[in-house]
Design a protein around this motif. Sequence first.
Motif, short mmCIF file in Angstrom:
data_model
loop_
_atom_site.label_atom_id
_atom_site.label_comp_id
_atom_site.label_asym_id
_atom_site.label_seq_id
_atom_site.Cartn_x
_atom_site.Cartn_y
_atom_site.Cartn_z
N VAL A 27 0.79 -1.24 0.04
CA VAL A 27 0.01 0.05 -0.03
C VAL A 27 0.79 1.32 0.08
O VAL A 27 0.75 1.88 -0.81
CB VAL A 27 -1.00 -0.09 1.29
N LYS A 28 1.78 1.26 0.87
CA LYS A 28 2.87 2.28 1.10
C LYS A 28 3.64 2.46 -0.35
O LYS A 28 3.73 3.71 -0.94
CB LYS A 28 3.68 2.18 2.11
N GLU A 29 4.05 1.43 -0.95
CA GLU A 29 4.73 1.59 -2.16
C GLU A 29 3.97 2.22 -3.40
O GLU A 29 4.17 2.85 -4.08
CB GLU A 29 5.25 0.09 -2.67
N LYS A 30 2.56 1.80 -3.23
CA LYS A 30 1.70 2.17 -4.38
C LYS A 30 1.28 3.64 -4.34
O LYS A 30 1.28 4.48 -5.04
CB LYS A 30 0.35 1.36 -4.40
N ALA A 31 1.22 4.19 -3.02
CA ALA A 31 1.04 5.36 -2.49
C ALA A 31 2.19 6.26 -2.77
O ALA A 31 1.88 7.43 -3.62
CB ALA A 31 0.71 5.58 -1.14
N LEU A 32 3.36 5.79 -2.72
CA LEU A 32 4.44 6.60 -3.15
C LEU A 32 4.72 6.68 -4.56
O LEU A 32 5.14 7.72 -5.10
CB LEU A 32 6.03 5.76 -2.53
N GLU A 33 4.60 5.57 -5.38
CA GLU A 33 4.57 5.53 -6.78
C GLU A 33 3.37 6.41 -7.19
O GLU A 33 3.79 7.18 -8.41
CB GLU A 33 4.06 4.10 -7.25
N LYS A 34 2.21 6.81 -6.70
CA LYS A 34 1.38 7.68 -6.97
C LYS A 34 1.87 8.99 -7.01
O LYS A 34 1.60 9.79 -7.70
CB LYS A 34 -0.01 7.41 -6.46
N LYS A 35 2.43 9.11 -5.74
CA LYS A 35 2.99 10.54 -5.49
C LYS A 35 4.11 11.23 -6.61
O LYS A 35 4.11 12.09 -6.92
CB LYS A 35 3.34 10.55 -3.87
N THR A 37 4.53 9.64 -9.34
CA THR A 37 3.81 9.81 -10.65
C THR A 37 3.28 11.56 -10.86
O THR A 37 3.41 12.22 -11.72
CB THR A 37 2.73 8.93 -10.90
N GLU A 38 2.54 11.74 -9.67
CA GLU A 38 1.86 13.10 -9.71
C GLU A 38 3.19 14.31 -9.67
O GLU A 38 2.85 15.22 -10.36
CB GLU A 38 1.07 13.18 -8.46
N LEU A 39 4.26 13.94 -8.72
CA LEU A 39 5.36 14.90 -9.16
C LEU A 39 5.88 15.09 -10.48
O LEU A 39 6.23 16.13 -10.95
CB LEU A 39 6.44 14.53 -8.04
N GLN A 40 6.12 13.81 -11.09
CA GLN A 40 6.73 13.99 -12.33
C GLN A 40 5.74 14.78 -13.47
O GLN A 40 6.09 15.52 -14.35
CB GLN A 40 6.82 12.45 -12.97
N LYS A 41 4.30 14.46 -13.26
CA LYS A 41 3.34 15.04 -14.19
C LYS A 41 3.49 16.84 -13.87
O LYS A 41 3.73 17.46 -14.91
CB LYS A 41 2.09 14.75 -13.94
N GLN A 42 3.46 17.14 -12.50
CA GLN A 42 3.72 18.44 -12.10
C GLN A 42 4.88 19.22 -12.74
O GLN A 42 4.87 20.37 -13.40
CB GLN A 42 3.68 18.61 -10.71
N VAL A 43 5.92 18.25 -12.65
CA VAL A 43 7.30 18.90 -13.23
C VAL A 43 7.19 19.12 -14.81
O VAL A 43 7.74 20.12 -15.39
CB VAL A 43 8.31 17.97 -12.78
N GLU A 44 6.48 17.99 -15.46
CA GLU A 44 6.29 18.12 -16.92
C GLU A 44 5.65 19.38 -17.18
O GLU A 44 5.87 20.12 -18.33
CB GLU A 44 5.66 16.70 -17.34
N GLN A 45 4.30 19.53 -16.45
CA GLN A 45 3.70 20.53 -16.76
C GLN A 45 4.34 22.02 -16.56
O GLN A 45 4.21 22.81 -17.51
CB GLN A 45 2.44 20.65 -15.76
#
Length: 338
Positions: A27-35, A37-45
């Motif tokens: 669960v923690k790994e999935k939450a970390l992966e999601k976070k 991913t979101e950071l990567q999207k934000q950086v990309e934007q």
Amino acid sequence: MKKGIWVISIVLTSSLIGLTGCSENKVKEKALEKKVTELQKQVEQEKKSKEADDKAKKQAEQKPIVVNIVDPNTKSFVKSFVPKEMGFGTNNEKYKQEIEKWAKDVARGTQTTPGYDKRMLPDRIGVNGLIVKGSPRTILEESELSEKVLQASEKGGDVELPLYVTQSGYKPEDASHLAEVVVATYSTHFNSSVVGRGKNIELSAQAINNVIIGTGDIFSFNTTVGPSDQEHGYQKAKEAVDGKLVDGIGGGICQTSSTLYNAIDQLGVSYVEKHHHSLHVGYVPTGRDATVSYGGADFRFQNTTGVPLLLKAIVRAGTLTVEVRTSKLYQANIKKGL
């Protein structure tokens, strides 16, 4: 047996605890992966946004600064300047001189293009006693236009032509009373048997007859009378040109302008433009003439008498008389000439 069951229970419990631990880690790994991913999207934007800003900035830097001149009446572009191409930023003094010259030309006109400045065509009283409207005086302020263009040259933008319109300085209700009192008059004489000259005097006299000159108005003989050519009924007659008498269409209208000058000169007007003939004319004393030529020399004065005036021009049996009149109400307030 009981001991075996106890051992099995311990093993199963340990296994369950282990499984629970694994589940929580996932669960923690999935939450970390999601976070992540979101950071990567934000950086990309943010990267894309910065690239777009840089592109827009670069395009803005490449796009030249433009100053558009706008006609306030039609809202259309009169002219567009690219200040940099004209020396702005490298030779500002030269740029300023070019703008000032352009402003002068657009105001006063050139040989091929009319300017925005328009002399007043005065109102008059028609044969039915009603006012026949002329047109107001329009002035384009050259210095103001130049200053506005110079200010806009830094960042670009639209500049409206500074046009100032002046209506005639009289009240419409006064028009019917302006003929009441003669405050100045002058007469000259001509040979009525000389048909061409007589006709030209008659036509030019009709053109200034019943003209209203409001307080502060600038009267222009040429604007009021118009072209003295064959199309407007003028005929060939003697006229003074370069110190000689020659035949010309419209010869004789200078007697009308000179008669008007000697009448109006009795009042407190201010002269804007006045010229003498190149030789003596017989109908007025030396130095008391006012020569005119449509498109050239004009006779202009400003009504600084303090009251509105009405011109009367009467041609009768070889005599031209110009009267200046006003209302009885204003008679006592009129300023006389020196």
